[in-house]
Design a protein around this motif. Sequence first.
Motif, mmCIF file in Angstrom:
data_model
loop_
_atom_site.group_PDB
_atom_site.id
_atom_site.type_symbol
_atom_site.label_atom_id
_atom_site.label_comp_id
_atom_site.label_asym_id
_atom_site.label_seq_id
_atom_site.Cartn_x
_atom_site.Cartn_y
_atom_site.Cartn_z
ATOM 1 N N GLU A 78 -5.467 5.570 9.464
ATOM 2 C CA GLU A 78 -4.099 5.427 8.962
ATOM 3 C C GLU A 78 -3.951 4.277 7.968
ATOM 4 O O GLU A 78 -2.880 4.103 7.388
ATOM 5 C CB GLU A 78 -3.108 5.249 10.112
ATOM 6 C CG GLU A 78 -3.476 4.188 11.124
ATOM 7 C CD GLU A 78 -4.204 4.747 12.338
ATOM 8 O OE1 GLU A 78 -5.095 5.613 12.155
ATOM 9 O OE2 GLU A 78 -3.879 4.319 13.464
ATOM 10 N N ASP A 79 -4.993 3.495 7.763
ATOM 11 C CA ASP A 79 -4.974 2.468 6.723
ATOM 12 C C ASP A 79 -5.316 3.044 5.354
ATOM 13 O O ASP A 79 -5.236 2.340 4.341
ATOM 14 C CB ASP A 79 -5.972 1.350 7.048
ATOM 15 C CG ASP A 79 -5.601 0.563 8.286
ATOM 16 O OD1 ASP A 79 -6.512 0.251 9.094
ATOM 17 O OD2 ASP A 79 -4.398 0.248 8.461
ATOM 18 N N THR A 80 -5.712 4.302 5.316
ATOM 19 C CA THR A 80 -6.046 4.947 4.052
ATOM 20 C C THR A 80 -4.836 4.953 3.122
ATOM 21 O O THR A 80 -3.752 5.417 3.492
ATOM 22 C CB THR A 80 -6.522 6.391 4.294
ATOM 23 O OG1 THR A 80 -7.742 6.360 5.038
ATOM 24 C CG2 THR A 80 -6.741 7.120 2.975
ATOM 25 N N ARG A 134 0.833 -1.194 0.000
ATOM 26 C CA ARG A 134 0.000 0.000 0.000
ATOM 27 C C ARG A 134 0.869 1.246 0.000
ATOM 28 O O ARG A 134 2.022 1.209 0.437
ATOM 29 C CB ARG A 134 -0.949 0.024 1.200
ATOM 30 C CG ARG A 134 -0.267 0.192 2.547
ATOM 31 C CD ARG A 134 -1.288 0.073 3.684
ATOM 32 N NE ARG A 134 -0.669 0.233 4.989
ATOM 33 C CZ ARG A 134 -1.316 0.071 6.139
ATOM 34 N NH1 ARG A 134 -2.613 -0.275 6.142
ATOM 35 N NH2 ARG A 134 -0.689 0.242 7.288
ATOM 36 N N GLN A 135 0.295 2.322 -0.501
ATOM 37 C CA GLN A 135 1.012 3.590 -0.514
ATOM 38 C C GLN A 135 0.054 4.701 -0.138
ATOM 39 O O GLN A 135 -0.940 4.944 -0.840
ATOM 40 C CB GLN A 135 1.637 3.874 -1.877
ATOM 41 C CG GLN A 135 2.522 5.102 -1.885
ATOM 42 C CD GLN A 135 3.420 5.168 -3.100
ATOM 43 O OE1 GLN A 135 3.168 4.528 -4.119
ATOM 44 N NE2 GLN A 135 4.505 5.927 -2.993
ATOM 45 N N ALA A 136 0.364 5.330 0.973
ATOM 46 C CA ALA A 136 -0.431 6.465 1.431
ATOM 47 C C ALA A 136 0.150 7.748 0.859
ATOM 48 O O ALA A 136 1.336 7.792 0.501
ATOM 49 C CB ALA A 136 -0.423 6.514 2.962
ATOM 50 N N PRO A 137 -0.639 8.799 0.766
ATOM 51 C CA PRO A 137 -0.140 10.066 0.215
ATOM 52 C C PRO A 137 1.084 10.563 0.971
ATOM 53 O O PRO A 137 1.088 10.631 2.208
ATOM 54 C CB PRO A 137 -1.324 11.020 0.403
ATOM 55 C CG PRO A 137 -2.516 10.144 0.432
ATOM 56 C CD PRO A 137 -2.064 8.874 1.103
ATOM 57 N N LYS A 183 3.866 9.127 1.403
ATOM 58 C CA LYS A 183 4.646 8.088 2.071
ATOM 59 C C LYS A 183 5.161 7.081 1.069
ATOM 60 O O LYS A 183 4.644 6.968 -0.045
ATOM 61 C CB LYS A 183 3.793 7.381 3.131
ATOM 62 C CG LYS A 183 3.369 8.276 4.286
ATOM 63 C CD LYS A 183 2.680 7.475 5.365
ATOM 64 C CE LYS A 183 2.320 8.345 6.561
ATOM 65 N NZ LYS A 183 1.655 7.557 7.638
ATOM 66 N N GLN A 184 6.161 6.325 1.492
ATOM 67 C CA GLN A 184 6.696 5.283 0.636
ATOM 68 C C GLN A 184 5.760 4.082 0.620
ATOM 69 O O GLN A 184 4.998 3.845 1.564
ATOM 70 C CB GLN A 184 8.076 4.847 1.147
ATOM 71 C CG GLN A 184 9.170 5.872 0.908
ATOM 72 C CD GLN A 184 10.546 5.305 1.220
ATOM 73 O OE1 GLN A 184 10.696 4.417 2.060
ATOM 74 N NE2 GLN A 184 11.559 5.810 0.546
ATOM 75 N N ARG A 185 5.831 3.324 -0.462
ATOM 76 C CA ARG A 185 5.046 2.107 -0.541
ATOM 77 C C ARG A 185 5.553 1.121 0.508
ATOM 78 O O ARG A 185 6.750 0.973 0.696
ATOM 79 C CB ARG A 185 5.145 1.509 -1.934
ATOM 80 C CG ARG A 185 4.178 0.378 -2.208
ATOM 81 C CD ARG A 185 4.200 -0.021 -3.675
ATOM 82 N NE ARG A 185 3.688 1.058 -4.527
ATOM 83 C CZ ARG A 185 3.430 0.904 -5.825
ATOM 84 N NH1 ARG A 185 3.611 -0.282 -6.395
ATOM 85 N NH2 ARG A 185 2.980 1.909 -6.534
ATOM 86 N N GLU A 186 4.618 0.462 1.204
ATOM 87 C CA GLU A 186 5.006 -0.488 2.225
ATOM 88 C C GLU A 186 4.328 -1.827 1.997
ATOM 89 O O GLU A 186 3.210 -1.904 1.478
ATOM 90 C CB GLU A 186 4.664 0.037 3.633
ATOM 91 C CG GLU A 186 3.178 0.212 3.893
ATOM 92 C CD GLU A 186 2.859 0.481 5.348
ATOM 93 O OE1 GLU A 186 3.689 0.177 6.230
ATOM 94 O OE2 GLU A 186 1.745 0.989 5.603
ATOM 95 N N LEU A 187 5.018 -2.874 2.429
ATOM 96 C CA LEU A 187 4.475 -4.219 2.319
ATOM 97 C C LEU A 187 3.449 -4.434 3.432
ATOM 98 O O LEU A 187 3.725 -4.151 4.594
ATOM 99 C CB LEU A 187 5.596 -5.242 2.438
ATOM 100 C CG LEU A 187 5.213 -6.706 2.293
ATOM 101 C CD1 LEU A 187 4.689 -6.986 0.900
ATOM 102 C CD2 LEU A 187 6.409 -7.602 2.610
#
Length: 121
Positions: free
Chosen positions: A88-90, A38-41, A43-47
Motif C-alpha cells: 500500500e506504499d506503492t 505521495r499519490q497512488a493510482p 487516490k488523492q495526493r496525501e502528505l
Amino acid sequence: QVQLVESGGGLVQAGGSLKLSCAASGSIASVNNMGWNRQAPGKQRELVATINSGGSTNYADSVKGRFTISRDNAENTVYLQMNSLKPEDTAVYYCIIGFWDPVLRRVYNGWGQGTQVTVSS
C-alpha cells in the motif's frame, strides 16, 4: 529559478527499504519547510512527512515508525528513508520544499518531478 531533482525510487519487495532524495539547486535565498507527498493510482495526493527548518518532523499515521524524513541544509536536500515497506506504499512520491523569496517577501513551494515507488507482495 530553482530546480528540484528527485532520486531513489524503484521496485522493492514487501518488507524492504528504499531511500528517496530530493536536491534543490539554483537561486535559493533560504529554505523553510521540506516534505514528501505521495499519490497512488486512483487516490488523492496525501502528505507523508514534513520537516521544518528546526528539524521538527511530522508523519502520516500510515508511515509512523517506518519512514524517517531528514534534511541536509548545506546541500538543500531532503531525504525519506522508507523501511518495512508495504504494497500500500506503492505510489509516486513528490518532494515539496518551501523557499523564501526575498523580493516578494513570501514563501513559495517548489515540487519535485516525482519518483515511482512500487512495493510487491
